[in-house]
Design an enzyme around this catalytic site. Structure first.
Site, short mmCIF file in Angstrom:
data_model
loop_
_atom_site.label_atom_id
_atom_site.label_comp_id
_atom_site.label_asym_id
_atom_site.label_seq_id
_atom_site.Cartn_x
_atom_site.Cartn_y
_atom_site.Cartn_z
N GLY A 301 0.79 -1.03 -0.08
CA GLY A 301 0.08 0.06 0.11
C GLY A 301 0.60 1.17 0.08
CB SER A 302 -0.16 4.80 1.13
OG SER A 302 -1.23 4.84 0.57
CB THR A 303 4.40 1.58 3.43
OG1 THR A 303 4.05 0.41 2.73
CG2 THR A 303 3.55 1.75 4.82
CG MET A 304 5.19 0.24 -1.77
SD MET A 304 6.62 -0.43 -1.14
CE MET A 304 7.67 -0.64 -2.59
#
Length: 673
Positions: A301-304
């Site tokens: 998810g958005s951690t990338m």
């Protein structure tokens, strides 16, 4: 003369007598030759076979199982040990009534119906030997001995014991009743831990009892190697406690935590939920045994998004003051629509990370390009195994994004997979000024005579981005934990925190799309100005809230608070000054004020009255917060060991005790309501 002639034996009779004597002599001589030949044949050609048959009657080769090596945490706390326990066997041929004996044994061992039938069948099939119960408890051994049945035998076998119970159970793994590793490090290092079984010759008496004739071997000769991990027992305990609470509060199905030292790559904690107790293998469930943090892959998810921004800055296709239009929350790419949780207009890179905009992250990826995006993902360590020596470690996949929508979704962590260890390690590269360190779990493996079989040291894999870019991205991520960011619940009063939230949809393997289930995560670096720990918390399928800032961030804060105190990291923010409360003064006393005596300064070092050279008295730290207690003990030349978080509720040794300098003082902390 006539009589003598009459007494003569006829010549024919004499010849016949001599013939019979010769025949008998030849016959017996043949028998003797045959016996001699048979003896020569048996003694020369059948010697080994006959010796084996003879020894099989009264000599036994007794196998002495090796003591399995121990597993320790980084400070020498045992996580797995072997103890000698009794196993019960029986010679069924010596039982007067096998069925009755089996029922008596089953009753003594408190077996159920199915186990009783199984025991009876085993005793009926066996001739001279059958196991009754291996690795029996002491009370079971005493109950069987009390029966007084003939043919019973008891032998010592090593049994695996896990003194920390559920702590790091998925990492350590389990062994079977035969002493062979089944999961985790017990399986990965089975050969090193097992050692070599020994065989001793022994006689068997008339009752079949074994008698050693060579004595026992040196225990060191039959002991396995010891394995020391990088895990810290205290941080592992804190991580598991916080994770279990987060999973329970969110009514989730599972979760995982990784605590990593970004400067060395050492894994300080590796927790998975649900957990299990390896001391009760009969109650084990397959799902609980799996080490999710290292084995499971998921869409991060958005951690990338942090890596997309870092790559664009490194390639100089993005500047910190550039702005992107976020399409007011909805952006069509072909027949697909990319959405943000809120409607945003123009955002700079810092705000893209702070507000976690999918649309603007996709636009940054477009500027970076497909090839560069995939190359930087690989450079940060994704889609390659980290080499933790755990069986079945996940690898993850990064498909090349041929379509525009694939490029967009990969920019915010959908359409690709990674493990929790990979994700924490990649953030460790940002925390380590852009240098990726190889994460490792095994510190060293040492055999019983002190020879180091394996030793891991901090290893630099590659520089991914420049130090300047890494610090820029970490500075941007500090805005995520502000009130305007997506994870204010991760903010700490005494330490600067940089981190990123993630809320990813779970793929539906049946419908070949995405389901309504989510994976919520938060990964943070603390202190942000000089990170000592990277902490990743992942909650699988939360039901109360689905956002990482609400579900995972509080667990991060709990772990980070305990970790900073345990690692004795000085605060990166000044403490707020205490507000003095004016005492209530009566009117009479007000007329004649008496200046208060100045309070004596509190010494930072314990008083040394009565202490000899090299000794100190333990200071009183009851009721103090963990950081203050650590500072006071370090000033007194003592080593603090913290259990829990909050304020000190007990200390060992007690305050005032005289101890050697450098002695360890254990503090138990708790959060008081």
């Amino acid at each position: 003369m006539r009589d003598l002639k009459a007494a003569r034996v006829p010549e024919s009779n004499t010849r016949w007598l001599r013939l019979r004597v010769m025949l008998m002599g030849g016959f017996f001589l043949s028998l003797l030759a045959l016996a001699f030949g048979r003896a020569v044949y048996l003694q020369v050609y059948e010697q080994d076979k006959l010796r084996g048959l003879a020894q099989d009657q009264y000599v036994r080769q007794i196998e002495i199982p090796a003591r399995r090596g121990d597993i320790f945490d980084r400070r020498g706390t045992p996580l797995a040990q072997s103890v000698e326990v009794d196993s019960i066997w029986v010679d069924p041929s010596m039982l007067p009534d096998v069925k009755k004996g089996a029922r008596s044994l089953a009753k003594a061992l408190k077996l159920n119906g199915g186990d009783t039938e199984d025991l009876q069948a085993r005793l009926q099939r066996a001739k001279r030997f059958a196991w009754v119960k291996r690795q029996a408890r002491p009370q079971e051994v005493e109950a069987v001995k009390a029966l007084g049945l003939p043919g019973m035998g008891f032998t010592k076998e090593p049994k695996r014991f896990y003194p920390q119970r559920e702590l790091a159970a998925q990492v350590v793994g389990v062994v079977g009743t035969d002493g062979r590793g089944l999961e985790g490090l017990e399986l990965a290092f089975d050969d090193e831990l097992s050692g070599q079984n020994s065989r001793l010759s022994g006689f068997r008496d008339a009752k079949g009892r074994k008698l050693l004739v060579q004595g026992t071997l040196d225990p060191i000769e039959r002991e396995g190697a010891a394995v020391t991990l990088t895990l810290d027992r205290h941080l592992q305990y804190v991580s598991e406690k916080a994770l279990y609470r987060a999973v329970e509060d969110a009514k989730a199905v599972a979760g995982m935590v990784v605590v990593l030292d970004p400067k060395t790559g050492e894994l300080l904690a590796l927790a998975s939920s649900p957990g299990f107790n390896p001391n009760t293998p009969e109650a084990l469930q397959r799902e609980a045994i799996r080490n999710r943090a290292a084995l499971d892959t998921f869409e991060p998810g958005s951690t990338m998004k942090s890596f997309v921004v870092a790559a664009a800055l490194e390639e100089k296709v993005l500047k910190t003051d550039d702005v992107f239009f976020c399409e007011n929350g909805a952006w069509k790419i072909g027949r697909y629509t990319i959405n943000d949780t809120h409607s945003y207009g123009w955002l700079a890179p810092k705000a893209i990370l702070q507000l976690s905009s999918n649309i603007c992250s996709a636009k940054v990826a477009q500027v970076l390009g497909r090839e560069k995006l995939v190359a930087y993902y690989h450079a940060f360590g994704f889609a390659e195994r980290t080499g933790l020596a755990l069986p079945g470690e996940g690898k993850g996949v990064i498909p090349f994004p041929k379509a525009e929508v694939s490029l967009a979704t990969q920019s915010f962590g959908q359409g690709m997979t990674a493990t929790a260890v990979q994700l924490a390690s990649a953030y460790g590269a940002l925390a380590n000024d852009g240098v990726l360190m190889r994460p490792y779990l095994i510190s060293k493996v040492v055999d019983p005579d002190g020879v180091v079989l394996l030793e891991n040291r901090p290893t630099e894999v590659r520089r991914v981005v420049s130090s300047k870019v890494a610090r820029q991205v970490v500075g941007m991520l500090e805005s995520v934990v502000t009130k305007e960011g997506t994870a204010p619940k991760a903010a700490m009063e005494e330490y600067r925190v940089a981190g990123k939230t993630g809320t990813a949809q779970k793929a539906d393997p049946v419908a070949r799309g995405y389901s309504d289930k989510r994976i919520a995560s938060f990964v943070g670096m603390v202190p942000a100005d000089n990170p000592r720990a990277v902490i990743l918390v992942v909650v699988d399928e939360p039901k109360t809230d689905v956002y990482g800032g609400l579900v995972a961030a509080p667990a991060f804060k709990e772990i980070a608070t305990a970790a900073m105190a345990h690692l004795a990291v000085p605060p990166s923010r000044p403490l707020a000054p205490e507000v003095a409360v004016a005492p209530v003064v009566s009117p009479v006393a007000a007329k004649a004020p008496v200046p208060p005596k100045p309070a004596p300064a509190r010494p930072m070092v314990a008083e040394q009255e009565g202490a000899g050279e090299g000794t100190v008295r333990v200071p009183d730290v009851q009721g103090q917060v963990g950081r203050e207690a650590v500072v006071k003990l370090l000033a007194a030349a003592l080593e603090p060991q913290l259990l829990g978080s909050g304020r000190v509720v007990s200390q060992t040794p007690a305050a005032g005790a005289l101890v050697e300098k450098g002695a360890r003082v254990t503090l138990e902390l708790a959060t008081r309501p």
